[in-house]
Each structure stands twice: as C-alpha cells, then as structure tokens.
Design a protein around this motif. Sequence first.
Motif, PDB file in Angstrom:
ATOM      1  N   GLN A 112       3.209   6.998   2.737  1.00 50.98           N
ATOM      2  CA  GLN A 112       2.494   5.981   3.497  1.00 50.98           C
ATOM      3  C   GLN A 112       1.008   6.312   3.487  1.00 50.98           C
ATOM      4  O   GLN A 112       0.595   7.365   3.989  1.00 50.98           O
ATOM      5  N   ARG A 113       0.256   5.412   2.868  1.00 55.75           N
ATOM      6  CA  ARG A 113      -1.186   5.613   2.721  1.00 55.75           C
ATOM      7  C   ARG A 113      -1.905   5.450   4.046  1.00 55.75           C
ATOM      8  O   ARG A 113      -1.463   4.713   4.926  1.00 55.75           O
ATOM      9  N   ARG A 169      -7.850   6.223   3.282  1.00 51.88           N
ATOM     10  CA  ARG A 169      -7.141   5.513   2.194  1.00 51.88           C
ATOM     11  C   ARG A 169      -6.837   6.421   1.011  1.00 51.88           C
ATOM     12  O   ARG A 169      -5.981   6.112   0.192  1.00 51.88           O
ATOM     13  N   HIS A 170      -7.538   7.523   0.909  1.00 51.20           N
ATOM     14  CA  HIS A 170      -7.357   8.447  -0.212  1.00 51.20           C
ATOM     15  C   HIS A 170      -6.164   9.386  -0.015  1.00 51.20           C
ATOM     16  O   HIS A 170      -5.865  10.191  -0.887  1.00 51.20           O
ATOM     17  N   SER A 171      -5.482   9.260   1.111  1.00 56.91           N
ATOM     18  CA  SER A 171      -4.385  10.187   1.411  1.00 56.91           C
ATOM     19  C   SER A 171      -3.092   9.422   1.702  1.00 56.91           C
ATOM     20  O   SER A 171      -3.107   8.232   1.995  1.00 56.91           O
ATOM     21  N   ALA A 172      -1.987  10.150   1.609  1.00 60.50           N
ATOM     22  CA  ALA A 172      -0.683   9.571   1.938  1.00 60.50           C
ATOM     23  C   ALA A 172       0.172  10.640   2.609  1.00 60.50           C
ATOM     24  O   ALA A 172       0.112  11.825   2.251  1.00 60.50           O
ATOM     25  N   ALA A 209       0.508   8.326  -7.186  1.00 59.70           N
ATOM     26  CA  ALA A 209      -0.718   8.854  -6.582  1.00 59.70           C
ATOM     27  C   ALA A 209      -1.891   8.722  -7.559  1.00 59.70           C
ATOM     28  O   ALA A 209      -2.996   8.330  -7.152  1.00 59.70           O
ATOM     29  N   ASP A 222       0.814  -1.214   0.000  1.00 60.29           N
ATOM     30  CA  ASP A 222       0.000   0.000   0.000  1.00 60.29           C
ATOM     31  C   ASP A 222       0.849   1.266   0.000  1.00 60.29           C
ATOM     32  O   ASP A 222       0.389   2.325  -0.399  1.00 60.29           O
ATOM     33  N   ASP A 223       2.076   1.152   0.468  1.00 60.40           N
ATOM     34  CA  ASP A 223       2.949   2.309   0.598  1.00 60.40           C
ATOM     35  C   ASP A 223       3.945   2.364  -0.551  1.00 60.40           C
ATOM     36  O   ASP A 223       4.073   1.416  -1.334  1.00 60.40           O
ATOM     37  N   LEU A 250      -5.314   8.549  -5.361  1.00 62.12           N
ATOM     38  CA  LEU A 250      -5.201   9.347  -4.144  1.00 62.12           C
ATOM     39  C   LEU A 250      -5.770  10.737  -4.387  1.00 62.12           C
ATOM     40  O   LEU A 250      -5.692  11.274  -5.487  1.00 62.12           O
ATOM     41  N   ASN A 280      -3.069   5.143  -7.976  1.00 59.38           N
ATOM     42  CA  ASN A 280      -3.728   4.643  -6.774  1.00 59.38           C
ATOM     43  C   ASN A 280      -4.913   5.498  -6.333  1.00 59.38           C
ATOM     44  O   ASN A 280      -5.407   5.337  -5.219  1.00 59.38           O
TER      45      ASN A 280
END
Length: 161
Positions: free
Chosen positions: A69-70, A77-80, A107, A50-51, A112, A110
């Motif tokens: 890191q998500r 889950r929409h952010s990191a 991004a 995920d990261d 984001l 995925n």
Amino acid sequence: MDIRRINTNEAKLFFNCLKNIDRETKFMMLEPDERHFDEKKMKEILGDKDDYFIAAINDGEIIGFLSAQRGKYKRTRHSAYIVIGIRQEFQKQGIGSKFFDKLEEWAKENNLKRLELTVEVSNTIAINLYKRQGFVIEGTKKDTMLVDGVFLDEYMMAKVY
C-alpha cells in the motif's frame, strides 16, 4: 499454482484466505474472530490502482497474498507498506520469494524508493525471508502486539533503493 494480481471479483476468495491465515498463525494483526466480510469495502481496497495486491492461487483457492500500500500523500508516495501471509501448508515452498520478485517489478515500474514492513521479533522464518530480499532491521517497536495476554515487540524493516 498461479501468482498474479487479485481482481475485485475475487474479494470473497481473498477474505477467506485472510480468515484462514488468521486461524493458523498468531503472527498476523487480527485475531480469528475480528475480521468481518464487507464486500464493498474489500472491492474498494482491491480496486485501488495505487496499491498492489497479488495472490498465490492453487486449485481456485487463494492460499497466500502480498499487499503493498503506497503512501497516499506527496511526501510518502515513494514508499509502500508491505503485508504478506501464506497458508501454513504452503509455506517453505518458495511462494514468499516469488511474491517479492513480483513486488520488485512493481516497485521499479512505480519508481518507489522505499518498501517497509513490521514483523514480530520471534517470527524468524519471515525475518530470514525479508533479509534475503534485501530488507534490513531499522528498529524495534516495543510492546506493539498483545497476543495471548503477552506483549510482543516488532521489528521495523525496510528496503531502500
């Protein structure tokens, strides 16, 4: 120089990069003597699908990195959360911009919506890089870091798509 994902068998190389950056700057989270190598834990971190962990590799040595890191829960889950570090002798050579170009691709792939980071308010080189990459200051965290006996503020910065 090659910029690519870090794989788990490069855990020690990545750790060495982190230790070197800890020694060279006071802008990172850890003091030089705080980081200890735990190969199993480092491989788990690097192996989390995920990261996103990328490195700049020069002559077989990792000289810089960017991690994203998500959020681990449905609501985040929409952010990191982004961390970046580049060895001093390799700064101001466009590596940071290349890291962010790769981050953008990841991004988007995925889906984001938000990238975020914190940065000490006196780290103008990093702040300027982040602004060029579309990040904006969302606020100030007061007295978040204690460096050489002095409390320092951090900016919260984010890029929202």
